[in-house]
Design an enzyme around this catalytic site. Structure first.
Site, PDB file in Angstrom:
ATOM      1  N   GLU A   7       0.811  -1.224   0.000  1.00 40.23           N
ATOM      2  CA  GLU A   7       0.000   0.000   0.000  1.00 40.23           C
ATOM      3  C   GLU A   7       0.847   1.278   0.000  1.00 40.23           C
ATOM      4  O   GLU A   7       0.890   2.018   0.997  1.00 40.23           O
ATOM      5  CB  GLU A   7      -0.949   0.007   1.197  1.00 40.23           C
ATOM      6  CG  GLU A   7      -2.012  -1.060   1.108  1.00 40.23           C
ATOM      7  CD  GLU A   7      -3.098  -0.908   2.163  1.00 40.23           C
ATOM      8  OE1 GLU A   7      -2.870  -0.234   3.175  1.00 40.23           O
ATOM      9  OE2 GLU A   7      -4.174  -1.477   1.964  1.00 40.23           O
ATOM     10  N   GLU A  53      -6.603  -7.693  -0.653  1.00 42.30           N
ATOM     11  CA  GLU A  53      -7.160  -7.755   0.706  1.00 42.30           C
ATOM     12  C   GLU A  53      -8.646  -7.445   0.574  1.00 42.30           C
ATOM     13  O   GLU A  53      -9.021  -6.398   0.061  1.00 42.30           O
ATOM     14  CB  GLU A  53      -6.494  -6.704   1.606  1.00 42.30           C
ATOM     15  CG  GLU A  53      -5.003  -6.919   1.764  1.00 42.30           C
ATOM     16  CD  GLU A  53      -4.333  -5.861   2.642  1.00 42.30           C
ATOM     17  OE1 GLU A  53      -5.048  -5.143   3.374  1.00 42.30           O
ATOM     18  OE2 GLU A  53      -3.106  -5.743   2.578  1.00 42.30           O
TER      19      GLU A  53
END
Ligand code: GAL
Ligand code: ZN
Length: 674
Positions: free
Chosen positions: A157, A313
């Protein structure tokens, strides 16, 4: 150079399957095999591991310990589960940050981003480059031919750090020098004469320490661009090592939480496949918005490489820790949102995480299995999802989302509009959400692509606020409209050049040629609600901004209903070549967009699915064998929808036609041609 490197075989990332994020290093080794056995029985096909495990992979400088990961990967392999390995650069270990403090980012006020959680790494740190490259190369060498390993995730991320450390300061100076060559040019392109900001030597040029938005907007925009490039180069060092050592495996990155201030398109160029971390808010009061902003995130991720993608995710339980915990996913929600991701082009969906963490900063961001360690309601729903996806994979693989409509997205416009907010409530990304939501409610499939991408194949391009512009952008839209496309431009277009300098010409700048309209005057009305009246006499609310339009060749199609500009055109349309260019001078309500887009869809022949009830979304994936229509009820209420064709349910096998009732969070996947 990059292009010549061997890319992974597409087959390795285009499987339609379900996975989980697993952290072997968080659990007693005795738990691994029962966990992996249960994964196998549940139908899990892939796991992501190791993206935060640097201190276990290299416990002290230069001493690598891969034995534990070998054992974990061998176990996964023994159970037929494939593995994506994350590079651990978002968590530099303490031995590194202590020995080399240049790894740590520095805020504008000089304070340091200390280690202990994660993300404490400057993209321009020379030490991180050295030590990060070394651990990545060691990992890649160790696992390049491990039979379980199918791919790599770079870092975790990425985000913008606004780092003001010495390395960034030096790197920024070189970046600016490379862009402008001479101080004369820099001073003129940034307009530094205003308020005596002129540079007389390169040493005077620094990152913007003030941290205030009230600085030279050209400097601030270039500082953003420099950071985008820093992140891209940081990732590129990783992809170059991985491709050189491990050329057969794919590379991805897990993007998250849009809007992101990153140049996601630039980052995605170096990837084989894009991934997204998808956490729709399960709260009942979010149900009017979450399914729509979620659909936008998915379309934006698909647009990064203009092809199918991964979810790395996916929501599995109540999120928490970074804030008081959110509501737990209502029965059916976990499954329905995973199918929504697949409907919008996700192939593999990896759920975060197998089991909630017992320790560390994120104990209450719940996984599939709670701290009770007893698989419960959410796990049973996940198991159902795995079974369904595995059964339908042969039908789904190779199918894609095809869209006639595109929204052009630009991180540069977003940055410039944030550097200088134009009016209360005028937010670039929120406005995109509204246009996209209207399309989703009308069942019109939409791609969200970088604004510089080619537009061939589309019938409609929605082009929000091209505030920064150049001749190339104007010509591309002209040729799209000239060839029969419909363009929708909105206010705050054509205001500036690409260096954030206002242009001495009527708005919307170079776009006025295609729009056939100019702006006589504007009023940044902010949150004040004004009225818009269309040609049928119907009134709609508008806010944020009111351009008072002066049509040249264009025709007005809506007018203001109040204030001193009552009766002035607010929306115009211009015939341009074989196509049309709309200019919307205000921020019209969703009701207006629904009417406008409904009309354009009918006229331009866009496939639509009108009359979708609230919370119900309809999407199609198409392949050689035909079409799969996904009907998703992403709400807590029962909804019904009328079908005008006969279908067969791919999930139940039954024939479906007429009125279909969808219970809360119901999913239908329908095959045509029955
Ligand atoms: C993501 C991150 C994961 C986990 C999750 C829940 O942002 O990549 O590691 O932290 O959010 O917060
Ligand atoms: Zn830095």
């Amino acid at each position: 150079m990059r292009e010549q490197m061997k890319q992974a075989e597409p087959g390795s990332y285009s499987k339609v399957q379900i996975g989980v994020d697993y952290y072997p290093e968080h659990w007693e080794e005795a738990m691994w095999e029962p966990d992996i056995k249960l994964m196998k029985e549940t139908g899990v096909k892939v796991v992501r591991v190791a993206e935060f495990a640097w201190s276990r992979l290299e416990p002290v400088e230069g001493r690598f310990d891969f034995a534990w990961l070998d054992r974990a990967l061998d176990l996964f392999h023994a159970y037929g589960i494939q593995v994506v390995i994350g590079t651990p650069t978002t968590t530099p270990p303490r031995w590194l940050t202590t020995a080399c403090p240049d790894v740590l980012p520095v805020f504008a006020d000089g304070s340091v981003y200390h280690p202990g959680v994660r993300g404490h790494r400057c993209y321009n740190s020379a030490s991180l480059r050295t030590y990060g490259s070394r651990i990545i190369e060691a990992l890649a060498r160790r696992y390049s031919s491990h039979p379980a390993v199918i791919g790599w995730q770079t870092d975790n991320e990425f985000g913008m750090l606004d780092c003001h450390c010495d390395s960034c300061n030096r790197a920024f100076r070189s970046w600016v020098q490379a862009k402008y060559s001479t101080l004369e040019r820099l001073n003129s392109e940034w307009g530094t004469v205003v308020w005596s900001g002129e540079y007389s030597s390169w040493e005077e040029l620094t990152v913007p320490y003030g941290g205030s938005p009230h600085q030279n907007p050209s400097l601030l925009l270039d500082f953003q661009r420099f950071q985008w490039d820093s992140c891209i180069h940081f990732q590129r060092r990783q992809t170059e090592i991985l491709r050189a050592v491990c050329p057969e495996r794919f590379i991805t990155h897990n993007f998250h939480s849009y809007p992101q201030r990153l140049d996601m398109h630039g980052l995605a160029e170096d990837l084989d496949v894009a991934s997204f971390d998808y956490y729709p808010n399960p709260a009942p009061q979010k149900q009017a918005t979450a399914p729509y902003s979620g659909a936008l995130s998915l379309d934006l991720t698909r647009g990064l490489k203009r092809r199918n993608f991964w979810i790395m995710e996916q929501l599995s339980g109540p999120p928490g820790c970074w804030f008081p915990m959110w509501r737990t996913p209502h029965p059916g929600l976990i499954r329905a949102y995973a199918w929504q991701a697949i409907a919008r082009g996700a192939d593999t969906v990896v759920h975060f995480r197998w089991r909630s963490a017992a320790a560390g900063a994120e104990q209450f961001w719940h996984g599939l299995i709670d701290h009770s360690n007893v698989p419960g309601r959410r796990f049973a729903e996940f198991a159902q999802l795995c079974g369904e996806v595995n059964a339908l994979a042969p039908l789904l693989e190779g199918t894609e989302v095809t869209s006639n409509a595109a929204i052009l997205y630009s991180h540069e416009q977003m940055a410039a509009l944030r550097i200088q907010p134009q009016a209360d409530g005028l937010d670039y990304y929120d406005n995109i959400k509204q246009y996209h939501r209207a399309l989703t409610k009308l069942g019109i499939s939409c791609d969200v692509i970088d604004w510089r991408q080619p537009l061939e194949g589309y019938k409609l391009a929605i082009v929000p606020s091209l505030y920064l512009h150049d001749e190339e952008a104007a010509q591309r839209l002209e040729s799209f409209a000239g060839n029969g496309g419909t363009v929708i431009l909105t206010n705050r277009s054509g205001v500036k050049n690409m260096n954030n300098i206002c242009l001495l010409q009527p708005l919307p700048g170079l776009f006025s040629r295609a729009a056939g309209v100019t702006v006589a005057e504007y009023d940044p009305v902010g949150h004040d609600i004004h009225m818009l009246v269309d040609a049928a006499g119907e009134s709609f609310e508008c806010s944020q901004w009111c351009d008072i339009l002066q049509p040249e060749e264009a025709e007005p199609v809506a007018w203001y209903g109040d204030d001193f500009f009552a009766g002035s055109p607010a929306v115009t349309v211009n015939r341009f070549g074989a196509g049309k260019v709309y200019y919307i001078g205000t921020h019209a309500s969703e009701a207006y967009w629904l009417k406008l887009l409904g009309g354009i869809a009918a006229e331009a022949g866009l496939a639509a699915f009108p009359d979708l009830p609230d919370g119900v979304q309809a999407f199609t994936r198409t392949g050689e064998k035909g079409e799969l229509l996904f009907l998703l009820n992403l709400s807590r209420g029962t909804q019904s929808i009328g079908l005008d064709k006969h279908y067969r349910s791919a999930l139940s096998g039954s024939l479906v036609s007429g009125i279909v009732e969808l219970s809360p969070f119901a999913v239908e996947i329908l095959e045509t041609g029955v």
